[in-house]
Design a protein around this motif. Structure first.
Motif, PDB file in Angstrom:
ATOM      1  N   GLY A   1       0.627  -1.158  -0.135  1.00 50.23           N
ATOM      2  CA  GLY A   1      -0.002   0.224   0.037  1.00 50.23           C
ATOM      3  C   GLY A   1       1.217   1.404   0.386  1.00 50.23           C
ATOM      4  N   GLN A   2       0.597   2.476   0.020  1.00 47.38           N
ATOM      5  CA  GLN A   2       1.292   3.836  -0.311  1.00 47.38           C
ATOM      6  C   GLN A   2       2.135   3.566   1.108  1.00 47.38           C
ATOM      7  OE1 GLN A   2      -1.108   6.710  -0.973  1.00 47.38           O
ATOM      8  NE2 GLN A   2       0.193   8.012  -1.018  1.00 47.38           N
ATOM      9  N   GLY A   3       1.120   3.519   2.425  1.00 46.96           N
ATOM     10  CA  GLY A   3       2.494   3.062   2.897  1.00 46.96           C
ATOM     11  C   GLY A   3       3.229   2.834   3.260  1.00 46.96           C
ATOM     12  N   ALA A   4       3.386   1.597   2.338  1.00 47.22           N
ATOM     13  CA  ALA A   4       4.840   1.146   2.648  1.00 47.22           C
ATOM     14  C   ALA A   4       5.958   1.741   1.484  1.00 47.22           C
ATOM     15  CB  ALA A   4       4.494  -0.483   2.329  1.00 47.22           C
ATOM     16  N   ARG A   5       5.454   1.973   0.536  1.00 46.78           N
ATOM     17  CA  ARG A   5       6.130   2.842  -0.167  1.00 46.78           C
ATOM     18  C   ARG A   5       7.140   4.224   0.746  1.00 46.78           C
ATOM     19  NH1 ARG A   5       3.486   4.243  -4.417  1.00 46.78           N
ATOM     20  NH2 ARG A   5       5.093   5.461  -5.511  1.00 46.78           N
ATOM     21  N   HIS A   6       6.085   4.279   1.424  1.00 44.60           N
ATOM     22  CA  HIS A   6       6.855   5.596   2.044  1.00 44.60           C
ATOM     23  C   HIS A   6       6.544   5.259   3.515  1.00 44.60           C
ATOM     24  CE1 HIS A   6       6.436   7.630  -1.285  1.00 44.60           C
ATOM     25  NE2 HIS A   6       4.812   7.850  -1.932  1.00 44.60           N
ATOM     26  N   ALA A   7       7.680   5.128   4.674  1.00 40.51           N
ATOM     27  CA  ALA A   7       7.001   4.440   5.788  1.00 40.51           C
ATOM     28  C   ALA A   7       7.324   4.797   6.605  1.00 40.51           C
ATOM     29  CB  ALA A   7       8.286   2.427   5.130  1.00 40.51           C
ATOM     30  N   ASP A   8       6.673   4.550   7.668  1.00 42.66           N
ATOM     31  CA  ASP A   8       7.188   5.188   9.184  1.00 42.66           C
ATOM     32  C   ASP A   8       7.970   5.020   8.592  1.00 42.66           C
ATOM     33  OD1 ASP A   8       6.904   6.515  11.613  1.00 42.66           O
ATOM     34  OD2 ASP A   8       4.861   5.573  11.702  1.00 42.66           O
ATOM     35  N   PRO A   9       9.155   5.682   9.396  1.00 37.74           N
ATOM     36  CA  PRO A   9      10.672   5.819  10.143  1.00 37.74           C
ATOM     37  C   PRO A   9      10.765   4.245  11.394  1.00 37.74           C
ATOM     38  CG  PRO A   9      10.425   7.727   9.656  1.00 37.74           C
ATOM     39  CD  PRO A   9       9.277   7.588   9.678  1.00 37.74           C
TER      40      PRO A   9
END
Length: 322
Positions: A73-81
């Motif tokens: 998902g989008q949250g995987a490509r722009h991951a929470d550090p």
């Protein structure tokens, strides 16, 4: 003891990346104990605006896991550090690690894929390769197993991977029963492309070229030479070949080859037509020409493809009361 599965949740997760594998493991009965968890145990919002409430807080979990699964998902490509650091510090405690779709980006960011051959959603393969040049990114397979790490392609490929893991754990009969229950194939061919001829190519901007694309899909046995297709588009063969490649992203001949192979696959899966009849109906002329195309692209003959992937007709139960 049931095998323990941890599914990691985060904002921007793809809901089917979560629920597809979850349904596979849940339908295996007591064989798996599945936990969903996020940082802080907070509910997450998926890319489709669905809210999922996890069962646990990642930071409070202890013990080893038989399988740690990271959806995309989008949250995987722009991951929470913070999530990346958690994965880097804890994922290796699991016996197996798996990702669905762009979940590969999260595993790569956490340093869990160094030097491995991996896959992801076809649309993001080039981005993955550019961001992580140490990976061997293969955009074609449905899933890839590399040691105790498995990565899978876009969205529904998570179901394929989950069924393969169940087959490893519990055997083919159990996995096949699950596949039938979920109305999916147990195994698509390992070399099969993630996408169809139409999806892997662009859609032409000009109406005459779009009409040619549609004609090719609907008439695979027709004369699909450049001269014939150019005439349909009212262009010279040279103009047509140049315009087709520019707008669709591949030469006409390659597009025709893919369209015919796709038509033949559908025919073998959905009809009882013989191999020779299928070859003629899909523009190959001879069964040997079709066999060469199947082996070259899919790694199996047409007969073997049908044996593996055409659903069998259920046998009538003569003892069932009317």
């Amino acid at each position: 003891m049931p095998r323990t599965v941890l599914i990691v949740l985060f904002d921007g997760v793809q809901s089917l990346d979560v629920t597809g594998p979850l349904e596979v493991f849940a339908n295996a009965g007591a064989a798996y104990d599945v936990t969903t968890a996020s940082l802080g145990g907070r509910p997450v919002t998926t890319s489709s605006r669905l809210t999922i409430t996890p069962a646990a807080d990642l930071r409070e979990l202890t013990g080893n896991w038989d399988l740690l699964l990271v959806p995309g998902g989008q949250g995987a490509r722009h991951a929470d550090p913070v999530l990346v650091r958690w994965l880097a510090g804890h994922a290796r405690e699991a016996e197996r690690i798996a990702s669905v779709c762009t979940g590969t980006f999260l595993l790569a960011a956490a340093g869990l894929l160094h030097g491995r051959r991996v896959t992801t959603h076809w649309a993001y393969s080039a981005e993955l390769a550019a961001r992580y040049p140490d990976l061997m990114v293969d955009p074609d397979p449905i899933f890839i197993k590399s040691g105790n790490v498995a990565t899978s392609a876009g969205v529904t490929a998570g179901i394929d991977l989950a069924l393969a893991l169940v087959e490893d754990d519990l055997g083919r009969d159990v996995a096949l029963a699950l596949a039938r229950h979920l109305v999916v194939f147990l195994r698509r061919p390992g070399s099969q492309s993630q996408f169809s001829a139409q999806l892997s190519a662009q859609v032409a901007g000009r109406a005459p070229l779009r009409e040619v694309q549609q004609w090719i899909a609907e008439h695979p046995a027709a004369d699909l030479s450049v001269d014939a297709l150019a005439g349909m588009a009212s262009l010279s063969p040279r103009q047509f070949a140049r315009a087709f490649a520019a707008e669709i992203g591949m030469p006409p001949g390659r597009y025709v080859d893919r369209a015919r192979l796709e038509a033949a696959r559908r025919c073998l899966e959905d009809t009882a037509s013989g191999v020779e009849e299928t070859a003629r109906a899909c523009g190959y002329g001879t069964s040997e020409a079709m066999r060469r195309a199947f082996v070259r692209t899919l790694g199996v003959s047409p007969a073997e493809y049908r044996r593996r992937f055409r659903p069998k007709e259920p046998h009538a139960d003569r003892h069932r009361p009317l």
